[in-house]
Design a protein around this motif. Structure first.
Motif, PDB file in Angstrom:
ATOM      1  N   ALA A  28       0.847  -1.183   0.000  1.00 60.70           N
ATOM      2  CA  ALA A  28       0.000   0.000   0.000  1.00 60.70           C
ATOM      3  C   ALA A  28       0.887   1.239   0.000  1.00 60.70           C
ATOM      4  CB  ALA A  28      -0.892  -0.007   1.229  1.00 60.70           C
ATOM      5  N   PRO A  29       0.447   2.289  -0.689  1.00 57.20           N
ATOM      6  CA  PRO A  29       1.245   3.512  -0.717  1.00 57.20           C
ATOM      7  C   PRO A  29       1.292   4.170   0.660  1.00 57.20           C
ATOM      8  CG  PRO A  29      -0.794   3.790  -1.949  1.00 57.20           C
ATOM      9  CD  PRO A  29      -0.740   2.380  -1.504  1.00 57.20           C
ATOM     10  N   ALA A  30       2.355   4.901   0.904  1.00 53.07           N
ATOM     11  CA  ALA A  30       2.514   5.615   2.167  1.00 53.07           C
ATOM     12  C   ALA A  30       1.617   6.848   2.165  1.00 53.07           C
ATOM     13  CB  ALA A  30       3.970   6.026   2.352  1.00 53.07           C
ATOM     14  N   ALA A  45       1.856   8.779  -1.518  1.00 49.28           N
ATOM     15  CA  ALA A  45       2.970   8.514  -2.427  1.00 49.28           C
ATOM     16  C   ALA A  45       2.548   7.505  -3.484  1.00 49.28           C
ATOM     17  CB  ALA A  45       4.170   7.975  -1.643  1.00 49.28           C
ATOM     18  N   ALA A  46       2.659   7.923  -4.749  1.00 44.73           N
ATOM     19  CA  ALA A  46       2.270   7.056  -5.862  1.00 44.73           C
ATOM     20  C   ALA A  46       3.198   7.288  -7.044  1.00 44.73           C
ATOM     21  CB  ALA A  46       0.822   7.319  -6.250  1.00 44.73           C
ATOM     22  N   PRO A  47       4.452   6.870  -6.937  1.00 46.50           N
ATOM     23  CA  PRO A  47       5.402   7.105  -8.027  1.00 46.50           C
ATOM     24  C   PRO A  47       4.941   6.477  -9.329  1.00 46.50           C
ATOM     25  CG  PRO A  47       6.476   6.083  -6.127  1.00 46.50           C
ATOM     26  CD  PRO A  47       5.017   6.126  -5.842  1.00 46.50           C
ATOM     27  N   GLY A  48       5.089   7.235 -10.409  1.00 43.88           N
ATOM     28  CA  GLY A  48       4.745   6.743 -11.738  1.00 43.88           C
ATOM     29  C   GLY A  48       3.276   6.863 -12.081  1.00 43.88           C
ATOM     30  N   VAL A  66     -10.242   7.667  -1.638  1.00 48.81           N
ATOM     31  CA  VAL A  66      -9.151   7.823  -2.592  1.00 48.81           C
ATOM     32  C   VAL A  66      -8.940   6.476  -3.259  1.00 48.81           C
ATOM     33  CG1 VAL A  66      -6.710   8.370  -2.894  1.00 48.81           C
ATOM     34  CG2 VAL A  66      -8.048   9.591  -1.172  1.00 48.81           C
ATOM     35  N   LYS A  67      -9.089   6.455  -4.593  1.00 49.72           N
ATOM     36  CA  LYS A  67      -8.861   5.236  -5.364  1.00 49.72           C
ATOM     37  C   LYS A  67      -7.788   5.514  -6.400  1.00 49.72           C
ATOM     38  CE  LYS A  67     -13.655   3.622  -5.235  1.00 49.72           C
ATOM     39  NZ  LYS A  67     -14.799   3.220  -6.058  1.00 49.72           N
ATOM     40  N   MET A  68      -6.956   4.526  -6.634  1.00 49.91           N
ATOM     41  CA  MET A  68      -6.011   4.627  -7.743  1.00 49.91           C
ATOM     42  C   MET A  68      -5.916   3.271  -8.407  1.00 49.91           C
ATOM     43  SD  MET A  68      -2.289   5.063  -6.022  1.00 49.91           S
ATOM     44  CE  MET A  68      -1.360   3.652  -5.519  1.00 49.91           C
ATOM     45  N   GLU A  69      -5.761   3.325  -9.725  1.00 52.16           N
ATOM     46  CA  GLU A  69      -5.666   2.099 -10.503  1.00 52.16           C
ATOM     47  C   GLU A  69      -4.787   2.368 -11.708  1.00 52.16           C
ATOM     48  OE1 GLU A  69      -8.564  -1.278 -12.492  1.00 52.16           O
ATOM     49  OE2 GLU A  69      -9.430   0.552 -11.687  1.00 52.16           O
ATOM     50  N   SER A  70      -3.811   1.518 -11.903  1.00 52.84           N
ATOM     51  CA  SER A  70      -2.904   1.659 -13.035  1.00 52.84           C
ATOM     52  C   SER A  70      -2.703   0.296 -13.670  1.00 52.84           C
ATOM     53  CB  SER A  70      -1.562   2.216 -12.571  1.00 52.84           C
ATOM     54  OG  SER A  70      -0.663   2.283 -13.651  1.00 52.84           O
ATOM     55  N   LYS A  71      -2.786   0.289 -14.981  1.00 57.35           N
ATOM     56  CA  LYS A  71      -2.622  -0.949 -15.719  1.00 57.35           C
ATOM     57  C   LYS A  71      -1.620  -0.687 -16.835  1.00 57.35           C
ATOM     58  CE  LYS A  71      -6.578  -2.724 -16.566  1.00 57.35           C
ATOM     59  NZ  LYS A  71      -7.842  -3.191 -17.171  1.00 57.35           N
ATOM     60  N   GLN A  72      -0.564  -1.463 -16.893  1.00 60.44           N
ATOM     61  CA  GLN A  72       0.425  -1.317 -17.951  1.00 60.44           C
ATOM     62  C   GLN A  72       0.652  -2.668 -18.596  1.00 60.44           C
ATOM     63  OE1 GLN A  72       3.867   0.278 -16.036  1.00 60.44           O
ATOM     64  NE2 GLN A  72       2.987   2.311 -15.816  1.00 60.44           N
ATOM     65  N   SER A  91      -1.855  -2.276 -10.679  1.00 61.76           N
ATOM     66  CA  SER A  91      -1.961  -1.935  -9.272  1.00 61.76           C
ATOM     67  C   SER A  91      -3.286  -1.244  -9.025  1.00 61.76           C
ATOM     68  CB  SER A  91      -0.796  -1.046  -8.834  1.00 61.76           C
ATOM     69  OG  SER A  91      -0.773   0.142  -9.585  1.00 61.76           O
ATOM     70  N   LYS A  92      -3.880  -1.575  -7.894  1.00 59.78           N
ATOM     71  CA  LYS A  92      -5.158  -0.999  -7.514  1.00 59.78           C
ATOM     72  C   LYS A  92      -5.118  -0.768  -6.010  1.00 59.78           C
ATOM     73  CE  LYS A  92     -10.106  -1.711  -7.917  1.00 59.78           C
ATOM     74  NZ  LYS A  92     -11.158  -2.567  -8.443  1.00 59.78           N
ATOM     75  N   TYR A  93      -5.633   0.389  -5.606  1.00 64.80           N
ATOM     76  CA  TYR A  93      -5.600   0.759  -4.199  1.00 64.80           C
ATOM     77  C   TYR A  93      -6.833   1.592  -3.898  1.00 64.80           C
ATOM     78  CZ  TYR A  93      -4.197   3.337  -0.020  1.00 64.80           C
ATOM     79  OH  TYR A  93      -4.166   3.898   1.215  1.00 64.80           O
ATOM     80  N   GLU A  94      -7.402   1.399  -2.718  1.00 66.47           N
ATOM     81  CA  GLU A  94      -8.538   2.205  -2.283  1.00 66.47           C
ATOM     82  C   GLU A  94      -8.421   2.431  -0.782  1.00 66.47           C
ATOM     83  OE1 GLU A  94     -13.408   2.061  -2.050  1.00 66.47           O
ATOM     84  OE2 GLU A  94     -12.374   0.832  -3.528  1.00 66.47           O
ATOM     85  N   GLN A  95      -8.614   3.672  -0.379  1.00 66.58           N
ATOM     86  CA  GLN A  95      -8.535   4.039   1.039  1.00 66.58           C
ATOM     87  C   GLN A  95      -9.697   4.973   1.354  1.00 66.58           C
ATOM     88  OE1 GLN A  95      -5.968   3.246   3.406  1.00 66.58           O
ATOM     89  NE2 GLN A  95      -7.329   4.179   4.879  1.00 66.58           N
TER      90      GLN A  95
END
Length: 138
Positions: A28-30, A45-48, A66-72, A91-95
């Motif tokens: 999980a991101p800091a 923190a979400a580098p890239g 707060v949601k983040m999702e990245s697919k490469q 990567s997927k994250y939700e807080q």
């Protein structure tokens, strides 16, 4: 006596997990949460990650989500090669953060800069009413 080829996975790990191609860690991101007299600030923190990878909103219960999702995925169409190992980056994250009562929810703002999502939560300004008045004598 039975023989196993345990060296094969080690060879591939040494080949693919090095300084050039590091292995992704799933963590999980800091998050930092700061407060001053005027606002709370949440930093994630979400580098890239890009602005398009985030979704920040207030849910029905009044909490900050707060949601983040990245697919490469890189596809190489080359008929002369075959995959020995192929990894996708996802990567997927939700807080969900419970907001304090003094947050002015309609003025919340967010931005992404240098791999850090910053959410600013302004506080409501309480106007102190002066209680001076003339008292009538009966």
């Amino acid at each position: 006596m039975m023989r196993t080829n345990n060296w094969i996975p080690a060879v591939f790990n040494d080949l693919f997990y090095n300084d050039v191609m590091p292995k992704n860690n799933c963590t999980a991101p800091a998050i930092n949460v700061k407060e001053n007299d005027h606002e709370y600030v949440v930093e994630l923190a979400a580098p890239g990650m890009k602005k398009e990878d985030f979704n920040v909103h207030i849910n029905d219960e009044g909490n900050l989500v707060v949601k983040m999702e990245s697919k490469q995925e890189t596809k190489e169409e080359d008929k002369s090669t075959r995959y020995l190992r192929r990894e996708f980056s996802y990567s997927k994250y939700e807080q969900t953060l419970i907001l304090p009562d003094d947050v002015k929810k309609e003025d919340i703002s967010a931005k992404v800069d240098n791999g850090v999502l910053t959410v600013e939560l302004p506080k409501m300004v309480e106007e102190k009413v002066k209680l001076s008045r003339q008292i009538d004598i009966a």
